[in-house]
Design an enzyme around this catalytic site. Structure first.
Site, PDB file in Angstrom:
ATOM      1  N   LYS A 136      61.492  32.214  24.051  1.00  0.00           N
ATOM      2  CA  LYS A 136      62.268  31.199  24.773  1.00  0.00           C
ATOM      3  C   LYS A 136      63.747  31.544  24.785  1.00  0.00           C
ATOM      4  O   LYS A 136      64.439  31.381  25.799  1.00  0.00           O
ATOM      5  CB  LYS A 136      62.038  29.835  24.138  1.00  0.00           C
ATOM      6  CG  LYS A 136      60.614  29.307  24.311  1.00  0.00           C
ATOM      7  CD  LYS A 136      60.410  27.989  23.597  1.00  0.00           C
ATOM      8  CE  LYS A 136      58.978  27.479  23.781  1.00  0.00           C
ATOM      9  NZ  LYS A 136      58.747  26.192  23.075  1.00  0.00           N
ATOM     10  N   SER A 191      56.279  20.918  23.748  1.00  0.00           N
ATOM     11  CA  SER A 191      57.663  21.326  23.525  1.00  0.00           C
ATOM     12  C   SER A 191      58.639  20.794  24.561  1.00  0.00           C
ATOM     13  O   SER A 191      59.838  21.040  24.461  1.00  0.00           O
ATOM     14  CB  SER A 191      57.748  22.867  23.503  1.00  0.00           C
ATOM     15  OG  SER A 191      57.364  23.411  24.744  1.00  0.00           O
TER      16      SER A 191
END
Length: 888
Positions: free
Chosen positions: A827, A784
């Site tokens: 996140k 990511s």
């Protein structure tokens, strides 16, 4: 030694349950019940050495039925006298078989006046309950004329039973008394001689035998022997010195004979032993004792009790046959055989397991369950709704095989407490089994009985401890099981968590099937990835993300602060933490998904307040000695551990009873200066991102860890070299490949992005690139960070800084496509905690925003990207002036 005392007409009575104190004897007691504490406090503590109390034997009501026939024949009295009983109903009542009955205490009609030789007072912590330790000396006998209740304890009108000095002199001239005295003295001297040879302690007793009157010495001798309660009452009722001496002589002679028999047994056993038999010394002595007493059926009695226990265990028919076969095999074995104990322990396990015993479930009230969840947990709306749905199905179909719930989330978000709330809502017992670090399959399935030290697995052992076959069982930290040469515990759990298989779970130690289908299993984990796919397939995963700052504030005010104050013995009268100070603690001192660090910081504030409160008050000692008497006989009795525990009556304890004793002028109100003084300088600053991104070549990424989402900075720099790429920060293989892909894409698009002139096709000519991920001690891996790496490289080559209020996440391909990633909710929460205002996400992660709280989304600008050019457009101030049409 007890001298003649003048007794008052009425004495406070301390009951001795199935125990007798004789004149001249000593006893040490610990008083904990309300009535006995009040009696000692008012009659002994306040009057000091002048205090006297009456010790009156009482008999349990349950024993009266079995001994009434014996009492009717005059046992316990002298010369045909019968000891009468006075029945008094105690003020405390209790329920028996669902009905209220008053407990009837059967008082003996004769007792002994006693005084306190030693008296000390103490306070149990943290309950604050007052207790007394008293050493009593028996003085003289008395007769109870009338018994009444005064407050919490009883008093009695008494009449003395001791003879006058003139009457005693007349008795001493009686020829029968002289004969009994000589006989008692001879028997006592013989006993003292035997004890002197064995224990070397007869010298002081000989002195007592020569100096004390024999009728008093009879009580003292008998009090040191082990004898039944009826024999003790018989000695107490022996007012006539002749009868007393006769019974004492009989008891002393019996004790002497028992010592001689013991010596005979010892000599007999030692004569039969050889060198090879020394290890069986204790067993031979036990066998010889049983032969001498004619009592050889102890083992048979134990096995009979075990057989009755097995019959009442409600085992299935096939398991009952197996257990009976094992029991027949055990009966044929000798206790000395090696396999005897293991077989017996195995049968006891079979008898103790709850084969059919289940906790009776209360009628499910969904509204009450929802209120209970809301009271214990703030937020977690989706998780609570799933639990309510689960309970609703259980209400409509109680025997339904529900799914195995697996709560996945970072530490400190309430996974374990949610499982206990499910147990409370169902009215079932709760059992927690920790699987963290378990690497042995035997921890789940148990050891085979052929091994030394074998034992059942944790599941069977837990069911034995909880005592029911349908508890709520929490498999904690299921993602942290390992595997080695001893097996794979995760594979063993496949059978446990499969509803089609666990109805006949086979533990290796148990070796018979056990039905686990009635158990409700709940699992917890921090990560899904380490759980094997077959095991994960058997569970329904419910994710518990981290809390927002607003949720943490509400949790702190409603749950954490009251709990911390209670744990530190404080209240709001001593310490007050305003909401704005809690917000500062959340913003400056904690950046976590859960609330454990927040609770630790609040606890630090509470400890500081506790120090202030404690320094303003001085603890007052409550220990006090009323009277100490140096007595060799008293020392001997205390050394032998002569002690009687009084009945304990639970008392209500106020949680703040101790802290309320302290008074301060005004409560301590936490302010910003106090925060920095106690917690130190702030650990986090909202300007951290702006300061670190001010230099070109730095970008802000979002990563997911087992502790929730985190903000990750990526730094890139160039230097003179040979075109090499250097990566540091304890990186995994996947993230290294992402860095190589990012550099390749930037080099391929250098001209389109206006990072180099058309003729300068090689960005790395004459220079090296170094990419670093700060926090080098923390391992990092995953795809990511691809878009973050590209942004950092473009910023480095263009010498343009990335926006400090922007963070990003997403995997990129070699052709510039942005692919979706996981952990979006965690996140975004991490970005919100760190003060980030703009978040760049892959376009295909738009569906994951549904799980993000609306309060968080309202404070963030979510920017979606389909290609890498979209990311660069959003990452720099004023957009990307070098953007061109991409060519795949």
């Amino acid at each position: 030694m007890a001298e003649s005392v003048e007794l008052p007409g009425r004495l406070a009575i301390l009951p001795f349950r199935n125990k007798v104190l004789l004149p001249g004897a000593f006893i040490r007691i610990r008083c904990t019940s309300h009535s006995s504490v009040k009696l000692v406090e008012q009659e002994l503590w306040q009057r000091e050495e002048k205090g006297l109390i009456g010790i009156l034997p009482v008999r349990d009501a349950a024993e009266m039925t079995s001994i009434d026939s014996v009492l009717s024949q005059g046992v316990g009295g002298e010369s045909g006298e019968r000891s009468s009983k006075v029945q008094v109903s105690t003020p405390d009542s209790h329920k028996v078989d669902g009905k209220n009955h008053q407990e009837v205490i059967h008082w003996h009609n004769r007792g002994v006046a006693a005084r306190a030789l030693h008296l000390s007072r103490g306070v149990e912590k943290p309950s604050g309950r007052v207790t007394y330790i008293v050493v009593l000396e028996g003085l003289c006998r008395f007769n109870v004329e009338e018994l009444s209740t005064r407050g919490p304890y009883c008093t009695a009108k008494i009449s003395p039973l001791e003879m006058t000095k003139a009457e005693m002199e007349q008795v001493e001239q009686d020829p029968d008394f002289v004969t009994l005295s000589r006989q008692f003295k001879a028997t006592a001297m013989e006993l003292i001689s035997v004890l002197e040879q064995k224990q070397k302690t007869g010298g002081r007793i000989k002195v007592l035998l020569e100096t004390l009157p024999l009728h008093k010495l009879a009580d003292i001798f008998v009090a040191s022997f082990e004898m039944s309660f009826e024999e003790q009452l018989s000695m107490l009722d022996s007012v006539d010195p002749k009868v007393r001496l006769s019974k004492a002589t009989e008891l002393v002679d019996r004790h002497l004979q028992s010592i001689r028999v013991a010596e005979k047994i010892t000599q007999k056993v030692e004569g039969q032993l050889s060198k090879s038999q020394k290890e069986f010394l204790l067993r031979q002595q036990m066998r010889a004792i049983k032969e001498e007493l004619g009592d050889n059926d102890d083992d048979e009695d134990d096995l009979a009790a075990l057989e009755r226990k097995m019959q009442s265990a409600e085992m299935p028919s096939n398991i009952r046959k197996h257990a009976q076969r094992e029991l027949r095999r055990l009966k044929k074995m000798q206790p000395q055989q090696p396999g005897y104990n293991s077989s017996r322990v195995y049968l006891e396990l079979l008898a103790d397991l709850p084969w059919q015993k289940a906790s009776e479930e209360q009628e499910l009230d969904l509204k009450a369950a929802k209120d209970h969840l809301d009271c214990d947990h703030y937020g977690l709306v989706k998780v609570k709704q799933r639990i309510i749905e689960y309970l609703a199905v259980r209400k409509l179909k109680p025997d339904a095989r529900g799914p195995v719930l697996c709560f996945v989330g970072p530490p400190g978000v309430g996974k374990t407490s949610l499982a206990s709330s499910i147990a409370a809502a169902l009215g079932r017992k709760f059992l927690r089994i920790s699987l963290g670090g378990v690497k042995d399959e035997a921890d789940i399935r148990g050891h085979r009985r052929t091994y030394i030290g074998s034992m059942p697995g944790r599941l069977i052992d837990g069911l034995k401890r909880v005592g029911v076959c349908n508890p709520v069982m929490l498999l904690d930290e299921i993602d942290k099981t390992g595997s080695d040469v001893r097996g794979d515990p995760a594979s063993a759990l496949l059978e446990v968590l499969d509803p089609e298989q666990n109805k006949s779970f086979n533990d290796h130690y148990l070796n018979v099937p056990f039905d686990l289908s009635k158990v409700i299993f709940v699992a917890t984990a921090n990560r899904v990835q380490p759980i094997p796919p077959p095991l994960l397939d058997r569970m329904e995963v419910i994710e518990l993300p981290g809390y927002t700052a607003e949720e943490k504030l509400r949790i702190a005010m409603q749950h954490l602060i009251p709990r911390v104050l209670d744990q530190h013995g404080l209240s709001s009268a001593f310490l007050q933490i305003p909401e704005d100070m809690v917000e500062l603690v959340i913003q400056r001192y904690t950046r976590e998904a859960g609330v454990r660090n927040l609770e630790r910081n609040l606890a630090a504030l509470a400890r500081a307040a506790a120090v202030r409160v404690a320094e303003q008050e001085q603890a007052v000692s409550v220990s006090k000695d009323v009277h100490k008497l140096a007595s060799p006989l008293l020392d001997n009795r205390l050394a032998e551990g002569a002690e009687m525990e009084m009945e304990v009556i639970p008392m209500g304890v106020n949680n703040h009873e101790i802290s309320n004793a302290f008074r301060i002028a005004s409560p301590l109100v936490v302010d910003e200066a106090m925060l920095e003084k106690i917690l130190g300088p702030p650990r986090f600053d909202d300007r951290e991102a702006a300061d670190r991104v001010a230099t070109p070549g730095v970008s802000v990424g979002l990563v997911w860890t087992t502790f929730g989402g985190e903000v990750q900075f990526v730094e890139a720099t160039a230097m003179v070299g040979n075109g090499e790429l250097h990566l540091t920060g304890q990186l995994g293989d996947v993230i290294k490949e992402s860095a190589q892909i990012a550099l390749t894409w930037v080099r391929a698009r250098a001209a389109d992005l206006r990072l180099a002139a058309a003729e300068e096709t090689n960005l790395l000519q004459g220079r090296d690139i170094h990419i670093h991920f700060p926090a080098g001690a923390v391992p990092k891996d995953g795809p990511s960070a691809g878009v973050t790496l590209v942004t950092a490289l473009v910023s480095l080559f263009s010498q343009k800084s990335v926006r400090a209020d922007t963070a990003m996440t997403g995997e990129m391909t070699l052709r510039g496509l942005v692919l979706p990633v996981g952990g979006i909710k965690d996140k975004i929460l991490a970005a919100h905690r760190c003060g980030i205002k703009r978040v760049i996400l892959p376009e295909r992660n738009l569906k994951d925003l549904v799980e993000v709280p609306a309060a968080v989304l309202s404070g963030l600008e979510i920017l979606l990207a389909k290609r890498m050019e979209d990311v660069l457009e959003h990452a720099f101030d004023g957009g990307s002036p070098w953007r061109r049409e991409s060519k795949l």
